[in-house]
Design an enzyme around this catalytic site. Structure first.
Site: not given
Length: 514
Positions: A275, A326, A331, A388, A429, A501
């Site tokens: 969920s 999120g 997403c 991913s 979901r 960086g």
């Protein structure tokens, strides 16, 4: 000597960096790119770092890596590869309950010690039955008993060598005509240890070793292929029966109870309640239902991003928590619904609370590279769930395709309209199954080919070990202990520091990770 230099001893060391508490109590929501971990002292090699981590209260993994239950990431192939390399895969539920349970069954049957429920045929079965079993299960080393069932007298065995060169018109022959007879078999007595059985199998040079009791009745079987897998994958995640560990996702609706029953019959080790917002009465009721009906089945709750959310699920009896809302690459929950939390802050806040109850945390989402994995683990997560990062590997579902000369695989969020249109589970979901207008919380896209999990995951493991070495910790347990004690120090990064960086100042470059 320059006037700004001071001579003297080295006993003075200024306090440097921020503790995790100082870093995350500033009121800002932080992502993995917003900070760095300051290095420590090295007195060991990277390969000495122990990555053993708790997935749940009762399941421990040798590698803190978990594949996400997404229909473009984890089916049986991915789950097998993840378990062999020391992690675990969660089979998605954007499919029928029967399909999902069968995927779990494939994982559980892939590698075993004593196989107590093998495929068994009778002497009066036909050659075509063997080919059907091979197509269904992927192997054809099948014991033959007088009744065609376990627990009856062993009369022979059928292997690929017995049927490889049979013509189509011979597929109706009885197995008793072509099987390797009982007197030509090497067997082991019931009560033999797994180690002793493996030694007999090695000496015999046979593909299968039947285990029989005093009445010559078949009670188990051992496969040479499993012996080789055990040698080739020393980190493999296994249960007490020496079968690979496998997880699966389910929803929180009434019809998910049927799905749960099928998964339990298939031998699933752990279920994750899938969920986007786990702090609901539906999930709490499902946790209690599972714990009452299947008390030995481990249950992961989520997703959550606050201690208040975590409390309700911990009170309900979860064995682990999945953290993230999120933050995944596909997403858009934060953008569309204005709910969620930056992932680094979410992982730290929930982990700091959940550890007081002995509940491990899975950092789910926002993982773009091995450095992000190391940061999530340093903030208190026990394992890291990846979508991913594992999409477009050889073992991920789907076919490769080319675009502008680049080899790709499809990758989509389970909140995308594409996934919701495929099966009702994705709508469940996101609490969207009754909506006339669907609100997408994810997108569909494509990810570049990463090769096989068996090459990519070892790269991730080595990267985590080197990160721990730079920190000065010989294990992930020590990393977390250093973080909570304040010994491990962090530092915020400005946008300019983040540019510094990364790769910069080059006309062109090639970035090869492994």
């Amino acid at each position: 000597m320059a006037d700004y230099l001071i001579s003297g001893g080295t006993s003075y060391v200024p306090d440097d960096g921020l503790t995790a508490q100082q870093l995350f109590n500033c009121g800002d929501g932080l992502t993995y790119n917003d900070f760095l971990i300051l290095p420590g002292y090295i007195d060991f090699t990277a390969d000495q770092v122990d990555l053993t981590s708790a997935l749940t209260k009762k399941i421990t993994l040798k590698t803190p890596l978990v594949s996400s239950p997404m229909d473009t990431v984890t089916e049986a192939g991915m789950a097998i590869a993840m378990a062999l390399t020391g992690g675990i895969g969660f089979i998605h539920h954007n499919c029928t309950p029967e399909f999902q349970a069968n995927e779990v069954r494939k994982v559980k049957k892939y590698e075993q010690g004593f196989i107590t429920d093998p495929v068994v045929l009778s002497p009066k079965d036909r050659v075509r039955d063997v080919f059907e079993a091979k197509a269904r299960h992927g192997f054809c080393g099948i014991p033959i008993t007088d009744t065609g069932r376990m627990g009856s007298r062993l009369v022979g065995i059928i292997s690929s060598r017995d049927i490889d060169f049979l013509k189509e018109e011979e597929h109706d022959r009885f197995l008793e005509e072509i099987m390797t007879k009982r007197e030509d078999l090497v067997v082991a007595p019931a009560g033999v240890t797994l180690k002793e059985a493996n030694e007999i199998l090695q000496r015999s040079k046979k593909g299968k070793l039947p285990i029989v009791n005093e009445s010559d009745e078949l009670v188990a079987i051992i496969a040479r292929t499993d012996l080789k897998k055990n040698r080739d994958y020393p980190l493999a995640s296994k249960d007490t029966k020496k079968q690979l560990l496998c997880g699966a996702a389910i929803g929180t609706h009434e019809d998910d109870k049927y799905r749960l029953d099928l998964l339990a019959l298939a031998g699933v080790d752990v279920v994750v309640l899938d969920s986007s917002q786990g702090n609901s009465i539906f999930q709490i009721n499902m946790i209690k239902y599972i714990k009452e009906k299947y008390p030995n089945l481990q249950v992961i709750g989520g997703n959550v991003v606050t201690a208040a959310q975590a409390k309700n699920l911990i009170d309900a009896g979860v064995d682990a928590l999945r953290v993230g809302m999120g933050s995944g690459s596909i997403c858009i929950t934060q953008e569309v619904l204005a709910c969620g939390r930056p992932q680094a802050t979410a992982v730290y806040k929930v982990s700091e609370y959940a550890r007081r109850f002995g509940v491990p945390v899975i950092a789910d989402g926002g993982i773009q590279n091995v450095g992000h994995i190391a940061k999530a683990l340093a903030l208190g997560a026990s394992t890291v769930m990846m979508g991913s990062l594992l999409a477009a590997t050889t073992e991920a579902p789907g076919e490769y395709f080319f675009s502008d000369g680049i080899r790709l695989k499809k990758y989509r969020g389970m909140g995308s309209l594409d996934a919701m249109d495929k099966h009702l589970s994705s709508q469940n979901r996101y609490f969207s199954e009754a909506d006339k207008i669907k609100v997408a919380q994810g997108v569909s896209g494509a990810v570049q080919d990463k090769g096989s999990i068996h090459k990519f995951v070892p790269y991730l493991i080595a990267g985590i070990q080197h990160s721990c070495q730079d920190i000065g910790a010989k294990s992930l347990t020590q990393v977390r202990a250093m973080m909570y004690s304040g010994e491990l120090k962090f530092e915020k990064r400005t946008s300019s520091a983040q540019v510094e960086g990364g790769v910069h100042g080059l006309h062109s470059y090639e970035k090869r990770l492994f």
